[in-house]
Design a protein around this motif. Structure first.
Motif, PDB file in Angstrom:
ATOM      1  N   THR A 126      30.790  49.043  70.559  1.00 13.94           N
ATOM      2  CA  THR A 126      31.859  49.986  70.869  1.00 13.94           C
ATOM      3  C   THR A 126      31.313  51.091  71.757  1.00 13.94           C
ATOM      4  O   THR A 126      30.220  51.619  71.499  1.00 13.94           O
ATOM      5  N   LEU A 127      32.055  51.431  72.788  1.00 13.64           N
ATOM      6  CA  LEU A 127      31.749  52.602  73.596  1.00 13.64           C
ATOM      7  C   LEU A 127      32.677  53.737  73.176  1.00 13.64           C
ATOM      8  O   LEU A 127      33.894  53.558  73.095  1.00 13.64           O
ATOM      9  N   GLU A 128      32.102  54.893  72.907  1.00 20.13           N
ATOM     10  CA  GLU A 128      32.878  56.084  72.592  1.00 20.13           C
ATOM     11  C   GLU A 128      32.797  57.026  73.787  1.00 20.13           C
ATOM     12  O   GLU A 128      31.718  57.521  74.124  1.00 20.13           O
ATOM     13  N   LEU A 129      33.943  57.255  74.396  1.00 20.91           N
ATOM     14  CA  LEU A 129      33.996  58.076  75.602  1.00 20.91           C
ATOM     15  C   LEU A 129      34.481  59.482  75.266  1.00 20.91           C
ATOM     16  O   LEU A 129      35.565  59.646  74.702  1.00 20.91           O
ATOM     17  N   GLN A 156      39.539  51.879  81.909  1.00 17.51           N
ATOM     18  CA  GLN A 156      39.979  50.592  82.430  1.00 17.51           C
ATOM     19  C   GLN A 156      38.802  49.658  82.669  1.00 17.51           C
ATOM     20  O   GLN A 156      38.876  48.456  82.379  1.00 17.51           O
ATOM     21  N   ARG A 157      37.694  50.198  83.162  1.00 19.86           N
ATOM     22  CA  ARG A 157      36.520  49.364  83.420  1.00 19.86           C
ATOM     23  C   ARG A 157      35.939  48.817  82.118  1.00 19.86           C
ATOM     24  O   ARG A 157      35.484  47.669  82.055  1.00 19.86           O
ATOM     25  N   CYS A 158      35.943  49.629  81.064  1.00 17.48           N
ATOM     26  CA  CYS A 158      35.484  49.142  79.757  1.00 17.48           C
ATOM     27  C   CYS A 158      36.385  48.009  79.259  1.00 17.48           C
ATOM     28  O   CYS A 158      35.914  47.001  78.734  1.00 17.48           O
ATOM     29  N   ALA A 159      37.695  48.197  79.428  1.00 18.34           N
ATOM     30  CA  ALA A 159      38.641  47.162  79.006  1.00 18.34           C
ATOM     31  C   ALA A 159      38.442  45.882  79.800  1.00 18.34           C
ATOM     32  O   ALA A 159      38.469  44.776  79.244  1.00 18.34           O
ATOM     33  N   ASP A 160      38.229  46.009  81.105  1.00 17.80           N
ATOM     34  CA  ASP A 160      38.017  44.836  81.955  1.00 17.80           C
ATOM     35  C   ASP A 160      36.765  44.069  81.543  1.00 17.80           C
ATOM     36  O   ASP A 160      36.696  42.841  81.694  1.00 17.80           O
ATOM     37  N   ALA A 161      35.771  44.792  81.008  1.00 13.57           N
ATOM     38  CA  ALA A 161      34.535  44.154  80.553  1.00 13.57           C
ATOM     39  C   ALA A 161      34.663  43.600  79.143  1.00 13.57           C
ATOM     40  O   ALA A 161      33.733  42.957  78.638  1.00 13.57           O
ATOM     41  N   ILE A 163      35.013  45.434  76.340  1.00 10.21           N
ATOM     42  CA  ILE A 163      34.302  46.281  75.386  1.00 10.21           C
ATOM     43  C   ILE A 163      35.302  47.146  74.625  1.00 10.21           C
ATOM     44  O   ILE A 163      36.148  47.812  75.236  1.00 10.21           O
ATOM     45  N   ASN A 164      35.213  47.149  73.307  1.00 13.05           N
ATOM     46  CA  ASN A 164      36.035  48.041  72.501  1.00 13.05           C
ATOM     47  C   ASN A 164      35.767  49.493  72.887  1.00 13.05           C
ATOM     48  O   ASN A 164      34.603  49.888  73.056  1.00 13.05           O
ATOM     49  N   THR A 165      36.833  50.268  72.980  1.00 12.87           N
ATOM     50  CA  THR A 165      36.700  51.639  73.462  1.00 12.87           C
ATOM     51  C   THR A 165      37.389  52.613  72.521  1.00 12.87           C
ATOM     52  O   THR A 165      38.553  52.428  72.149  1.00 12.87           O
ATOM     53  N   THR A 166      36.640  53.647  72.154  1.00 10.99           N
ATOM     54  CA  THR A 166      37.163  54.777  71.398  1.00 10.99           C
ATOM     55  C   THR A 166      37.098  56.008  72.293  1.00 10.99           C
ATOM     56  O   THR A 166      36.119  56.189  73.014  1.00 10.99           O
ATOM     57  N   ILE A 193      42.890  51.209  74.998  1.00  7.76           N
ATOM     58  CA  ILE A 193      41.894  51.649  74.030  1.00  7.76           C
ATOM     59  C   ILE A 193      42.245  51.087  72.654  1.00  7.76           C
ATOM     60  O   ILE A 193      43.391  50.693  72.403  1.00  7.76           O
ATOM     61  N   GLN A 194      41.246  51.090  71.781  1.00  3.76           N
ATOM     62  CA  GLN A 194      41.456  50.607  70.412  1.00  3.76           C
ATOM     63  C   GLN A 194      41.524  51.761  69.411  1.00  3.76           C
ATOM     64  O   GLN A 194      42.208  51.653  68.399  1.00  3.76           O
ATOM     65  N   SER A 195      40.799  52.853  69.685  1.00  2.00           N
ATOM     66  CA  SER A 195      40.676  53.912  68.683  1.00  2.00           C
ATOM     67  C   SER A 195      40.618  55.276  69.360  1.00  2.00           C
ATOM     68  O   SER A 195      40.312  55.394  70.547  1.00  2.00           O
ATOM     69  N   ILE A 196      40.856  56.299  68.534  1.00  2.00           N
ATOM     70  CA  ILE A 196      40.753  57.674  69.003  1.00  2.00           C
ATOM     71  C   ILE A 196      40.153  58.524  67.897  1.00  2.00           C
ATOM     72  O   ILE A 196      40.373  58.276  66.707  1.00  2.00           O
TER      73      ILE A 196
END
Length: 281
Positions: A126-129, A156-161, A163-166, A193-196
């Protein structure tokens, strides 16, 4: 499978600290307020993880762990160094994945490809931005060093790869009012995104924002716990239903907090928010 995050300090920096995009860091930032005692960059990754495992082992003997690279920007380094840090973490027994906190302007394509490869091998990634705000004027004021467009592009780039994104968002940053905060849900609902994670703005001693708060308190959205719980409940009620809420509020050592001083544990804050949500229906 029960999972527990183990926080790490990987010894990284940030581009708004080393002069790449700025100096001084974000005006609200004081990382020592959030790291546990075992989490120090002077200690190796594996040693930090083993210390974290010992902390939780008594309560949860069957737990698996996620190595949580939290302090500073944990993709802000050449890929070879990142690979060394990440793979040291993944080599520790019972560590099954990585949670990587970083900034939206610190994600290179080779890093995304590498993380996607790790995910394909069965690791949880997971990447947390740290978005913090969807208003450029706010990002400039808190010396964030990136733009809203940087945030949208990175998500968007994380989603294209794959990768789950918070994303992290701070509620109550200077210059923002409740209507501004609630309006951000209109942007978030269209993001892949998946989470916040939601955080109240904490004014901590020794930060730049503490001086700004002392000089211009009228620029800050002062909220007691009831007002914050009401705001968060309305914010959540406007979010897309498949977005997970990982955190409702942040915490820090009480001796460092200038405001708000609620005197409540995170679980108690969450309970107040859930009560407000039940009223919304």
């Amino acid at each position: 499978m029960k999972l527990q995050k183990l926080m790490l300090d990987g010894g990284f920096s940030c581009p708004n600290r080393d002069g790449h995009v700025g100096t001084g860091g974000c005006t609200f930032c004081r990382t020592d307020a959030f790291n546990p005692s075992y989490c120090r960059s002077s200690t190796s990754i594996s040693e930090q993880l083993e210390a974290g495992k010992r902390f939780f082992a008594g309560k949860y003997p069957d737990m698996k762990y996620l190595a949580y690279f939290q302090a500073y920007s944990n993709t802000y380094a050449p890929l070879d160094l990142l690979r060394h840090r990440y793979e040291e973490a993944l080599s520790v027994e019972d560590v099954v994945g990585l949670v990587i906190g970083t900034r939206p302007d610190c994600i290179e394509d080779d890093v995304l490809h590498y993380l996607a490869d790790l995910q394909d091998k069965g690791f949880l990634i997971t990447l947390e931005l740290g978005i913090e705000s969807f208003y450029d004027k706010t990002l400039q004021r808190i010396n964030r060093g990136h733009s809203v467009e940087d945030s949208l592009t990175a998500i968007q780039r994380c989603a294209d790869a794959g990768i789950n994104t918070t994303i992290h968002l701070i509620l109550g940053l200077p210059g923002e009012i409740k209507e501004d905060i609630l309006a951000e849900t209109n942007i978030i609902n269209h993001l892949p995104i998946q989470s916040i994670k939601l955080h109240q703005l904490q004014i901590l001693k020794g930060t730049v924002i503490a001086q700004e708060y002392a000089n211009h308190p009228e620029d800050f959205l002062s909220m007691n716990i009831d007002e914050y719980a009401t705001l968060v409940a309305e914010f959540i009620s406007r979010l897309r239903k498949d977005i997970h809420i990982e955190r409702f509020a942040s915490s820090a050592p009480s001796d460092l907090i200038i405001a708000p001083r609620w005197g409540l544990k995170p679980s108690e804050v969450q309970q107040r928010i859930e009560e407000k949500l039940s009223l919304i229906g």
